[in-house]
Design an enzyme around this catalytic site. Sequence first.
Site, PDB file in Angstrom:
ATOM      1  N   GLY A   1       0.812  -1.218   0.000  1.00 27.34           N
ATOM      2  CA  GLY A   1       0.000   0.000   0.000  1.00 27.34           C
ATOM      3  C   GLY A   1       0.836   1.253   0.000  1.00 27.34           C
ATOM      4  O   GLY A   1       1.834   1.334   0.711  1.00 27.34           O
TER       5      GLY A   1
ATOM      6  N   TYR B   1       7.727  19.924   4.572  1.00 27.58           N
ATOM      7  CA  TYR B   1       7.520  18.992   5.695  1.00 27.58           C
ATOM      8  C   TYR B   1       6.777  19.678   6.848  1.00 27.58           C
ATOM      9  O   TYR B   1       5.834  19.119   7.421  1.00 27.58           O
ATOM     10  CB  TYR B   1       8.897  18.496   6.137  1.00 27.58           C
ATOM     11  CG  TYR B   1       8.932  17.430   7.193  1.00 27.58           C
ATOM     12  CD1 TYR B   1       8.858  16.084   6.850  1.00 27.58           C
ATOM     13  CD2 TYR B   1       9.098  17.756   8.532  1.00 27.58           C
ATOM     14  CE1 TYR B   1       8.938  15.093   7.818  1.00 27.58           C
ATOM     15  CE2 TYR B   1       9.177  16.770   9.505  1.00 27.58           C
ATOM     16  CZ  TYR B   1       9.100  15.437   9.152  1.00 27.58           C
ATOM     17  OH  TYR B   1       9.181  14.459  10.107  1.00 27.58           O
TER      18      TYR B   1
ATOM     19  N   GLY C   1      10.396  15.079  18.533  1.00 28.03           N
ATOM     20  CA  GLY C   1      11.545  15.873  18.129  1.00 28.03           C
ATOM     21  C   GLY C   1      12.511  15.002  17.349  1.00 28.03           C
ATOM     22  O   GLY C   1      12.100  14.061  16.656  1.00 28.03           O
TER      23      GLY C   1
HETATM   24  N1  CAA Z   1      19.287  28.888  10.320  1.00 25.70           N
HETATM   25  C1  CAA Z   1      19.950  29.810   9.611  1.00 25.70           C
HETATM   26  N2  CAA Z   1      20.741  29.496   8.582  1.00 25.70           N
HETATM   27  C2  CAA Z   1      20.882  28.215   8.261  1.00 25.70           C
HETATM   28  C3  CAA Z   1      20.215  27.202   8.968  1.00 25.70           C
HETATM   29  C4  CAA Z   1      19.405  27.588  10.034  1.00 25.70           C
HETATM   30  N3  CAA Z   1      18.740  26.685  10.783  1.00 25.70           N
HETATM   31  N4  CAA Z   1      20.520  26.016   8.426  1.00 25.70           N
HETATM   32  C5  CAA Z   1      21.373  26.273   7.383  1.00 25.70           C
HETATM   33  N5  CAA Z   1      21.583  27.595   7.314  1.00 25.70           N
HETATM   34  C6  CAA Z   1      22.445  28.311   6.385  1.00 25.70           C
HETATM   35  C7  CAA Z   1      23.819  27.699   6.267  1.00 25.70           C
HETATM   36  O1  CAA Z   1      24.642  28.157   7.318  1.00 25.70           O
HETATM   37  C8  CAA Z   1      24.286  28.192   4.912  1.00 25.70           C
HETATM   38  O2  CAA Z   1      24.697  29.530   5.058  1.00 25.70           O
HETATM   39  P1  CAA Z   1      25.855  30.164   4.109  1.00 25.70           P
HETATM   40  O3  CAA Z   1      25.342  30.020   2.701  1.00 25.70           O
HETATM   41  O4  CAA Z   1      25.953  31.554   4.578  1.00 25.70           O
HETATM   42  O5  CAA Z   1      27.066  29.342   4.377  1.00 25.70           O
HETATM   43  C9  CAA Z   1      23.000  28.195   4.142  1.00 25.70           C
HETATM   44  O6  CAA Z   1      21.922  28.157   5.095  1.00 25.70           O
HETATM   45  C10 CAA Z   1      22.828  27.000   3.247  1.00 25.70           C
HETATM   46  O7  CAA Z   1      21.774  27.345   2.479  1.00 25.70           O
HETATM   47  P2  CAA Z   1      21.487  26.592   1.141  1.00 25.70           P
HETATM   48  O8  CAA Z   1      20.393  27.311   0.448  1.00 25.70           O
HETATM   49  O9  CAA Z   1      22.743  26.355   0.408  1.00 25.70           O
HETATM   50  O10 CAA Z   1      20.943  25.261   1.729  1.00 25.70           O
HETATM   51  P3  CAA Z   1      21.070  23.834   1.119  1.00 25.70           P
HETATM   52  O11 CAA Z   1      20.338  23.747  -0.153  1.00 25.70           O
HETATM   53  O12 CAA Z   1      22.484  23.395   1.224  1.00 25.70           O
HETATM   54  O13 CAA Z   1      20.170  23.059   2.155  1.00 25.70           O
HETATM   55  C11 CAA Z   1      19.596  22.037   4.193  1.00 25.70           C
HETATM   56  C12 CAA Z   1      20.557  22.942   3.439  1.00 25.70           C
HETATM   57  C13 CAA Z   1      19.074  20.889   3.329  1.00 25.70           C
HETATM   58  C14 CAA Z   1      18.410  22.825   4.684  1.00 25.70           C
HETATM   59  C15 CAA Z   1      20.461  21.501   5.312  1.00 25.70           C
HETATM   60  O14 CAA Z   1      20.866  22.575   6.113  1.00 25.70           O
HETATM   61  C16 CAA Z   1      19.725  20.512   6.195  1.00 25.70           C
HETATM   62  O15 CAA Z   1      19.663  19.336   5.907  1.00 25.70           O
HETATM   63  N6  CAA Z   1      19.193  20.998   7.325  1.00 25.70           N
HETATM   64  C17 CAA Z   1      18.513  20.152   8.279  1.00 25.70           C
HETATM   65  C18 CAA Z   1      17.049  20.145   8.014  1.00 25.70           C
HETATM   66  C19 CAA Z   1      16.397  19.309   9.070  1.00 25.70           C
HETATM   67  O16 CAA Z   1      16.477  19.569  10.260  1.00 25.70           O
HETATM   68  N7  CAA Z   1      15.698  18.257   8.644  1.00 25.70           N
HETATM   69  C20 CAA Z   1      15.085  17.374   9.590  1.00 25.70           C
HETATM   70  C21 CAA Z   1      15.142  15.980   9.039  1.00 25.70           C
HETATM   71  S1  CAA Z   1      14.641  14.805  10.252  1.00 25.70           S
HETATM   72  C22 CAA Z   1      13.017  15.011  10.358  1.00 25.70           C
HETATM   73  O17 CAA Z   1      12.397  15.688   9.611  1.00 25.70           O
HETATM   74  C23 CAA Z   1      12.343  14.282  11.484  1.00 25.70           C
HETATM   75  C24 CAA Z   1      11.654  15.212  12.374  1.00 25.70           C
HETATM   76  O18 CAA Z   1      10.449  15.295  12.310  1.00 25.70           O
HETATM   77  C25 CAA Z   1      12.416  16.020  13.362  1.00 25.70           C
END
Ligand code: CAA
Length: 246
Positions: free
Chosen positions: A59, A152, A183
């Site tokens: 499914g 998400y 979390g």
């Molecule tokens: N706050 C501010 N700035 C942030 C940030 C934040 N929280 N996170 C990343 N940035 C900044 C970086 O420092 C970087 O800055 P610089 O360009 O100045 O160096 C910039 O954002 C990167 O931006 P990009 O547009 O290049 O981002 P990217 O395309 O590389 O994507 C991302 C980055 C995919 C968002 C990556 O940071 C990531 O994977 N973040 C985690 C996301 C997350 O928490 N997902 C949870 C998955 S688990 C889940 O979902 C289960 C649950 O329910 C908890």
Amino acid sequence: MSNRIALVTGGTGGIGTAICRKLSQMGHRVATNYRDEAKAKKWQQEQAAAGFQFTIVAGDVGDADSSITMVKAVEAALGPVDILINNAGITRDTTFHKMDAMQWQEVINTNLTSCYNVTRAVIDGMRARKWGRVIQISSINGQKGQYGQANYAAAKAGMHGFTISLAQESAKLGITVNTVSPGYVGTDMVMAVPEEVRAKIVAQIPVGRLGSPDEIAYAVGFFVAEEAAWITGANLSINGGHYMGW
Ligand code: CAA
């Protein structure tokens, strides 16, 4: 009364497996769905080796017809579904200005439209039998938002809107509807976040570590219990203190 029938969507995943085991330990018979049959059969065998008997059915929760077929298969194997855990979920993380329509739609379909697809297929039976438990597994990121997760977070916030509406419609019929908002838990989904990003996230968790799937399953068991009949429309945060909004 134990020995009810439970459907846990996405039950082969990290949190899903812990929920399946918890409900089984409570005396319920548990089914889950799969999209990858070989992977699901392997999971089923591993669970059996650990003493857990689970039913698996094909499914895709993001597809309405597939969800109906899936629920019928559970009913054919075990009987009518009394307990539904809408747990299946995916991520397609990227900043919004880079997000394409597919990344948006896949997450909305699998994480939110699935609540319609699967719950719609079981709700008439619950209403007729005047007993049911429907639990959405949402996320901290539906409560506080997350950089890179506009899709998400929108879906996860929507899940609780679904909960509080269905809870009102179902309250007089012995059906409770609640949300659990985990979390960051040590599952494959969280471990896929780049290590340096993950380390920064863990540093924000007051308890000082990722959660465990069992810590989420514990709360699901709480809502499923007969004694929880007066708890409906709740959203329980389980996040090590990472977000304390109320
Ligand atoms: N706050 C501010 N700035 C942030 C940030 C934040 N929280 N996170 C990343 N940035 C900044 C970086 O420092 C970087 O800055 P610089 O360009 O100045 O160096 C910039 O954002 C990167 O931006 P990009 O547009 O290049 O981002 P990217 O395309 O590389 O994507 C991302 C980055 C995919 C968002 C990556 O940071 C990531 O994977 N973040 C985690 C996301 C997350 O928490 N997902 C949870 C998955 S688990 C889940 O979902 C289960 C649950 O329910 C908890």
